[in-house]
Design an enzyme around this catalytic site. Structure first.
Site, short mmCIF file in Angstrom:
data_model
loop_
_atom_site.label_atom_id
_atom_site.label_comp_id
_atom_site.label_asym_id
_atom_site.label_seq_id
_atom_site.Cartn_x
_atom_site.Cartn_y
_atom_site.Cartn_z
N GLU A 299 -20.27 -22.61 10.04
CA GLU A 299 -21.01 -22.35 11.27
C GLU A 299 -21.06 -23.49 12.28
O GLU A 299 -22.09 -23.67 12.93
CB GLU A 299 -22.43 -21.96 10.88
CG GLU A 299 -23.28 -23.09 10.23
CD GLU A 299 -23.19 -23.19 8.72
OE1 GLU A 299 -22.19 -22.73 8.15
OE2 GLU A 299 -24.11 -23.74 8.10
N HIS A 323 -22.84 -13.57 9.72
CA HIS A 323 -23.49 -14.63 8.94
C HIS A 323 -23.41 -15.97 9.69
O HIS A 323 -24.43 -16.63 9.90
CB HIS A 323 -22.84 -14.71 7.56
CG HIS A 323 -23.36 -15.82 6.70
ND1 HIS A 323 -24.32 -15.62 5.73
CD2 HIS A 323 -23.06 -17.14 6.66
CE1 HIS A 323 -24.59 -16.77 5.14
NE2 HIS A 323 -23.83 -17.72 5.68
N GLU A 324 -22.21 -16.36 10.09
CA GLU A 324 -22.05 -17.66 10.75
C GLU A 324 -22.81 -17.70 12.07
O GLU A 324 -23.40 -18.71 12.44
CB GLU A 324 -20.57 -18.00 10.96
CG GLU A 324 -19.69 -17.97 9.71
CD GLU A 324 -20.29 -18.64 8.48
OE1 GLU A 324 -21.09 -19.59 8.64
OE2 GLU A 324 -19.98 -18.21 7.36
N HIS A 327 -26.40 -18.38 11.59
CA HIS A 327 -26.67 -19.81 11.38
C HIS A 327 -27.02 -20.53 12.68
O HIS A 327 -27.59 -21.63 12.65
CB HIS A 327 -25.45 -20.50 10.77
CG HIS A 327 -25.40 -20.51 9.27
ND1 HIS A 327 -26.42 -21.01 8.49
CD2 HIS A 327 -24.43 -20.10 8.40
CE1 HIS A 327 -26.07 -20.91 7.21
NE2 HIS A 327 -24.89 -20.34 7.13
N GLU A 346 -29.18 -21.18 3.88
CA GLU A 346 -28.36 -20.04 3.49
C GLU A 346 -29.16 -18.77 3.17
O GLU A 346 -28.73 -17.67 3.52
CB GLU A 346 -27.45 -20.41 2.32
CG GLU A 346 -26.43 -21.50 2.65
CD GLU A 346 -25.47 -21.14 3.79
OE1 GLU A 346 -25.34 -19.95 4.14
OE2 GLU A 346 -24.86 -22.08 4.34
N ASP A 402 -21.94 -30.69 -3.52
CA ASP A 402 -20.85 -29.73 -3.73
C ASP A 402 -20.90 -29.13 -5.14
O ASP A 402 -20.51 -27.99 -5.35
CB ASP A 402 -19.48 -30.39 -3.53
CG ASP A 402 -19.01 -30.31 -2.08
OD1 ASP A 402 -19.34 -29.31 -1.41
OD2 ASP A 402 -18.33 -31.25 -1.62
N TYR A 410 -28.05 -18.60 -1.60
CA TYR A 410 -27.81 -17.42 -0.76
C TYR A 410 -28.63 -16.23 -1.23
O TYR A 410 -29.42 -15.66 -0.48
CB TYR A 410 -26.33 -17.02 -0.81
CG TYR A 410 -25.39 -18.00 -0.17
CD1 TYR A 410 -25.04 -19.17 -0.84
CD2 TYR A 410 -24.86 -17.77 1.09
CE1 TYR A 410 -24.17 -20.08 -0.25
CE2 TYR A 410 -23.99 -18.68 1.68
CZ TYR A 410 -23.65 -19.83 1.00
OH TYR A 410 -22.81 -20.72 1.59
#
Ligand code: BES
Ligand code: ZN
Length: 661
Positions: A299, A323-324, A327, A346, A402, A410
């Site tokens: 995003e 979704h993006e 954001h 998220e 990460d 999510y």
């Protein structure tokens, strides 16, 4: 009735949170080596050149900094895989800067650049100064991927794209690499190719520019480091709405633009504007990136990057763009203060994405998407390290964000918000709070404690009855517990027929096995029709059907790999052309999964070849795990063959996944 003032004064978080709540909010970010708490970053100016031959960036970053106290004697920035050429404070050279190296236990997440003030003096609070650092990146930058001509679709030109979230911006330029502080940006880039960054074109500077290879940008809305992004290559654009351009390589532009017809992105935008408030980023442009881009989407403001697999020809994966786009509010305006609170980015975004679906179609679409999400959540939680299944993460030991990344923020995040929505009495009661939350934290960063406090504050002032209900929510389970949360009641309208069909297949195969009868194509065609069985299905319904078949297989002695299972799979392959010939990567991947779980050996190589055409980790990682389970040698050979096509983060992850380290 309590007044607002009274109510706020009395707000106490649930005990489980009050106990662990830090003294200051947002909570300290343990994933940065910088001393970000000591400065306000008024502006970040980046000026660099892209060197495609050597695959690096060279130039400088200049920070306009305001010290926040009188006791700080140096600026400490994150950096990793970056060479420093020169450092200046207010145009005067600093010679005694230091780079703290990784072997120091403290710097697990990259290195730190320490720039001391002159004469061992402390900086003076509120006295602005300029810190300029000349640097160049190296080939080990985890944020930058330089693609050779052959790695692009057009095959004519090189290409560069970046991916900073969560903590890779520090391998592009030395920075305060934390989502808890934000800065305006001014960017100048020199490149032989068309270049975009996550900012608006600086029209004035661009008009005055005489060199056609120099690009000027400005980002007036303060952004954290992880939202800095750059793309440079042979790209062209098409208008797909009053505020939106789609960019991609010329060979793909028509297909890409076509996927977003009827101004669908503008529709998404207007739904969000109605639900929250006016869109604050001027434009929403996005790039459909080359195959190597490792995520579905990212995003970056004015420069969302999207994976080419979202162009499926049936417009069924464009919810990635919804979704993006969402954001733009959750994440880009209202930001998680550290990666421990990543669910605020998220979970909220998935929540908004599904509200878009509901507004565009109807509630059953929101629930359909939530059911698919729930299934993903169940599957991931059953496989992953349980310590990362908490909504509030613990990264205080320097764990890599990460590694903590999963479906949990999510889907558990979505389900938590959905649960709150239901607790307060549905969308009608929840929507005013949405506006309040996004207004209160506009352009700020926050942690989960502040979120719950705001929730309590808001309803305590509005409605004591709702407030009482909210206090009874089991925050400990939701926010601190590991494993699956309580499962909500979803509307199953859109999944019922898909599940009935997979159950029928499951029953037919397992009963034949139990009775020792042999299934044949003939006997199957008496029970199943050909494509008619799935003719009315959307691609996402095919996904549900196939996932459910995989799940039955996992739970019931791998019946797909029995002789009868093979006959059944061959029938599906030959008769359900909507599945076997589907171009949608989500469907393709699920069908491969079913075939490989059924150990249909002739498909192994076909699947291996497909893995060389997608770079999205959502497919690549489970794809190699699956291939590795079926044929280890083929998995390793295939990975070695395609390794250079994948993104560095993806390569590192797959190596871990299939034990190649
Ligand atoms: N912000 C994420 C991508 C990301 C997260 C990159 C963490 C690096 C670290 C993006 O918004 C995202 O969630 N993408 C999803 C899209 C999907 C949920 C619609 C993806 O890539 O699959
Ligand atoms: Zn996201």
């Amino acid at each position: 009735m309590a007044t607002t003032a009274n109510a706020t004064a009395n707000i106490r978080l649930p005990d489980c949170l009050e106990k662990i709540r830090p003294k200051t909010s947002p909570e300290f970010d343990y994933s940065t080596n910088s001393n970000y708490l000591n400065f306000f970053v008024k502006k970040t100016a980046l000026d660099f050149e892209i060197n495609f031959k050597e695959k690096l960036l060279t130039g400088f970053v200049q920070y306009s900094l305001l010290p926040l106290n009188n006791s700080t004697k140096s600026v400490v920035l994150d950096l990793t895989s970056i060479n420093i050429a020169e450092v200046l404070i207010n145009d005067k050279q600093v010679s005694n800067y230091k780079i703290h190296k990784q072997d120091d236990e403290k710097y697990k997440l990259g290195h730190a650049l320490e720039v001391p003030n002159f004469n061992d003096a402390a900086f003076v609070a509120d006295e602005e100064f300029q810190l300029r650092i000349y640097f160049s990146t190296t080939s080990s930058s985890t944020a930058l991927q330089f693609l050779s001509k052959s790695q692009t679709d057009g095959q004519q030109h090189e290409y560069l794209f970046s991916q900073s979230e969560p903590i890779h911006a520090r391998s592009i330029y030395p920075c305060f690499d934390t989502p808890s502080i934000k800065s305006q940006f001014q960017v100048r880039v020199k490149s032989p190719y068309k270049t975009l960054v996550s900012a608006l074109t600086d029209k004035k500077a661009q008009a005055e520019e005489t060199d056609p290879s120099v690009y000027h940008f400005t980002q007036p809305v303060p952004i954290p480091s992880y939202l800095f992004a750059i793309v440079s290559g042979d790209i062209t654009s098409a208008r797909i709405g009053p505020r939106s351009l789609i960019y991609t390589e010329p060979v793909n532009i028509d297909r890409c633009a076509n996927e977003f017809k009827d101004e669908v992105v503008e529709k998404f935008l207007q739904i969000l504007e109605k639900l929250i408030y006016k869109y604050e980023w001027t434009d929403y442009d996005f790039v459909v990136a080359p195959m190597a881009f490792p995520y579905g989407g990212m995003e970056n403001p004015q420069l969302t990057l999207a994976n080419s697999t979202i162009i499926s020809g049936d417009a069924e994966n464009i919810d990635v763009v919804a979704h993006e786009l969402a954001h733009s509010y959750s994440g880009n305006l209202v930001t998680n203060g550290s990666w421990e609170h990543f669910w605020l980015n998220e979970g909220w975004t998935v929540y908004l994405e599904r509200r878009i679906l509901a507004a565009l179609h109807d509630e059953s679409y929101r629930h359909f998407s939530a059911i698919i999400g729930w299934n993903d959540l169940e599957e991931s939680i059953s496989r992953m390290d349980q310590k990362y299944t908490r909504l509030i993460q613990n990264l205080k030991d320097g764990s890599d964000p990460d590694d903590a990344f999963s479906t949990v923020p999510y889907e558990k995040g979505f389900n938590f918000l959905f649960h709150l929505e239901n607790t307060v009495g549905g969308t009608e009661k929840f929507d005013p709070f949405i506006k309040h939350y996004f207004s209160k934290f506009n352009k700020k960063s926050l942690d989960t404690y502040q979120f719950i406090e705001t929730l309590f504050e808001y309803y305590a002032a509005q409605d004591q009855e709702i407030f009482a209900k909210l206090q009874k929510v089991d925050y400990e389970t939701w926010l601190l517990g590991t494993g699956l949360p309580p499962k909500p009641q979803f509307d199953t309208t859109l999944v019922n027929q898909c599940l009935a069909l997979s159950e029928k297949w499951y029953t037919v195969i397992t009963q034949a096995n139990a009775n020792n009868t042999k299934l044949t194509k003939n006997s199957l065609s008496q029970k199943f029709s050909n494509d008619a069985d799935v003719a009315s299905y959307t691609s996402n319904q095919l996904v549900v059907f196939l996932d459910s078949l995989s799940n039955y297989n996992d739970e019931n002695q791998q019946f797909l790999s029995t002789e009868n299972g093979q006959v059944a799979l061959q029938f599906i392959d030959e008769e359900y052309s909507r599945i076997a010939k589907n171009g949608n990567a989500e469907v393709k991947f699920r069908f491969f999964k079913v075939l490989l779980k059924g150990r249909v050996t002739k498909e192994y190589q076909v699947f291996a070849d497909w893995l060389g055409t997608v770079g999205r980790m959502k497919f690549v990682r489970p794809g190699y795990i699956l291939l590795n389970e079926c044929d280890k040698q083929l998995a390793v050979e295939t990975f070695k063959k395609f390794e250079s096509l994948y993104h560095p983060i993806c390569v590192a992850m797959v190596k871990k996944d299939i034990g190649l380290n």
